[in-house]
Design a protein around this motif. Structure first.
Motif, PDB file in Angstrom:
ATOM      1  N   VAL A  66     -17.442  31.783 -25.533  1.00  8.46           N
ATOM      2  CA  VAL A  66     -16.803  32.682 -26.597  1.00  8.46           C
ATOM      3  C   VAL A  66     -16.931  33.987 -26.747  1.00  8.46           C
ATOM      4  O   VAL A  66     -16.413  35.110 -27.089  1.00  8.46           O
ATOM      5  N   ILE A  67     -18.629  33.714 -27.285  1.00  4.35           N
ATOM      6  CA  ILE A  67     -19.027  35.851 -27.419  1.00  4.35           C
ATOM      7  C   ILE A  67     -18.395  36.643 -26.157  1.00  4.35           C
ATOM      8  O   ILE A  67     -18.094  37.837 -26.477  1.00  4.35           O
ATOM      9  N   ALA A  68     -18.436  35.797 -24.832  1.00  2.00           N
ATOM     10  CA  ALA A  68     -18.036  37.174 -23.832  1.00  2.00           C
ATOM     11  C   ALA A  68     -16.351  37.312 -24.133  1.00  2.00           C
ATOM     12  O   ALA A  68     -15.935  38.712 -23.739  1.00  2.00           O
ATOM     13  N   VAL A  69     -15.744  36.188 -24.412  1.00  2.00           N
ATOM     14  CA  VAL A  69     -14.058  36.879 -24.787  1.00  2.00           C
ATOM     15  C   VAL A  69     -14.248  37.939 -25.569  1.00  2.00           C
ATOM     16  O   VAL A  69     -13.488  39.116 -25.918  1.00  2.00           O
ATOM     17  N   ARG A  70     -14.406  37.343 -26.376  1.00  2.00           N
ATOM     18  CA  ARG A  70     -14.266  38.599 -27.897  1.00  2.00           C
ATOM     19  C   ARG A  70     -15.089  39.411 -27.684  1.00  2.00           C
ATOM     20  O   ARG A  70     -14.349  40.825 -28.301  1.00  2.00           O
ATOM     21  N   GLU A  71     -16.296  39.716 -26.989  1.00  2.00           N
ATOM     22  CA  GLU A  71     -17.073  41.400 -26.766  1.00  2.00           C
ATOM     23  C   GLU A  71     -15.591  41.987 -25.959  1.00  2.00           C
ATOM     24  O   GLU A  71     -15.752  42.776 -26.056  1.00  2.00           O
ATOM     25  N   ARG A  72     -15.186  41.157 -24.897  1.00  2.00           N
ATOM     26  CA  ARG A  72     -14.555  41.980 -23.823  1.00  2.00           C
ATOM     27  C   ARG A  72     -12.917  41.901 -24.673  1.00  2.00           C
ATOM     28  O   ARG A  72     -12.321  43.325 -24.392  1.00  2.00           O
TER      29      ARG A  72
END
Length: 305
Positions: free
Chosen positions: A141-147
């Motif tokens: 979730v964090i990786a998708v939102r940040e990118r």
């Protein structure tokens, strides 16, 4: 091992049903394959990044439509499930490997390439992991939102009564937390396997809001497994009592001979009626129809205020 149950009768169809050319399905369960090269783009991206989709692994009837629209539901933690659910076509057994540490970044890159505005992330059940894969969900979730800046939806397993695992997922602040009830209490363990717990499923949905009141909750049921009308309405009432925001209702379709049989084909007009009833109960958004699945048109539901 999947459930191997005898088919004691052909599935019930409403009187006068127009059937397909094979005579096996109601005509409303036959649909054209979308003519678009976008489905090949989505499929090739999944291959390029070494990713799995629940669309393919669970033989979802909507996968060509979703792929043609450059959408997919990413399936993390491998493609082997530790639960013997009687309805699901995903392979089951002992998962061969630990979670891939670079999978969150690969999903984020694929979501960016597809231009996704809402990303759905689900998984096989991993009872072999102490946290059931919760930390991996968090990282994805964090990786998708940040990118990408996209809204996110997690469709999780039940984490085997582990509140700490649930809390770890919610710490990532997904836009929507989804966990499917699947069926009514009487059929629960036959459909979902011996480790499933109806009361835990309900309480987990309420716990989500206790951890973060801003996260929307969502659940879904398959119809046609032998549930009675009153049982279904009671289950929907239970979900509302546990503050579930969004609901999906779809027709169960048997993925193969070794899975639970279809008891009844529910006509489209009955799905419409159930949608009206569910909305009157207070669900903020309801998707109800023969081809509806838990992540079908998920972005439209997530954008509901």
């Amino acid at each position: 091992m999947a459930f191997r149950l005898p088919v004691v009768a052909e599935p019930e169809m409403p009187a006068g049903t127009d059937v397909s050319s094979t005579g096996r399905l109601p005509r409303w369960l036959k649909r054209p394959i979308p003519k678009s090269n976008s489905n090949h783009l989505t499929d090739s991206l999944m291959e390029e990044y070494g990713l799995e989709t629940v669309c393919d692994n669970a033989k979802c009837p909507n996968r060509m439509e979703c792929y043609s629209q450059q959408t997919a539901t990413f399936m993390i933690l491998g493609n082997v499930c530790t639960r013997p659910c009687g309805f699901c076509a995903v392979s089951r057994g002992r998962p061969p490997a630990a979670p891939a540490v670079d999978e969150p970044e690969r999903i984020a890159k694929a979501a960016e390439r597809l231009g996704l505005k809402h990303v759905v992330i689900t998984s096989v059940t991993r009872d072999d992991l102490p946290d059931g894969g919760a930390d991996h969900f968090h990282n994805c979730v964090i990786a998708v939102r940040e990118r990408t800046g996209a809204t996110t939806e997690v469709l999780t397993p039940d984490f085997v009564h582990c509140k700490e695992a649930l809390a770890r997922v919610i710490e990532a602040k997904p836009t929507v937390f989804n966990h499917n009830m699947e069926t009514v209490p009487r059929l629960y363990r036959r459909v979902r396997g011996p480790k499933s717990d109806y009361a835990w499923t309900l309480n987990m949905m309420r716990e989500v809001k206790r951890y973060d009141a801003g996260v929307k909750t969502k659940s879904g049921l398959m119809l046609g497994l032998g549930e009675e009308r009153g049982e279904l309405l009671d289950a929907l009432s239970d979900l509302r009592e546990h503050d579930v925001d969004f609901l999906t209702l779809g027709q169960y379709l048997q993925p193969g001979d070794k899975y639970l049989p279809v008891v009844r084909y529910v006509p489209p007009e009955e799905f419409d009626e159930l949608a009206d009833i569910a909305k009157s109960m207070g669900f903020k958004k309801v998707a109800s129809g023969p081809f509806v699945r838990s992540s079908y048109h998920a972005r439209d539901m997530a954008e509901t205020e």
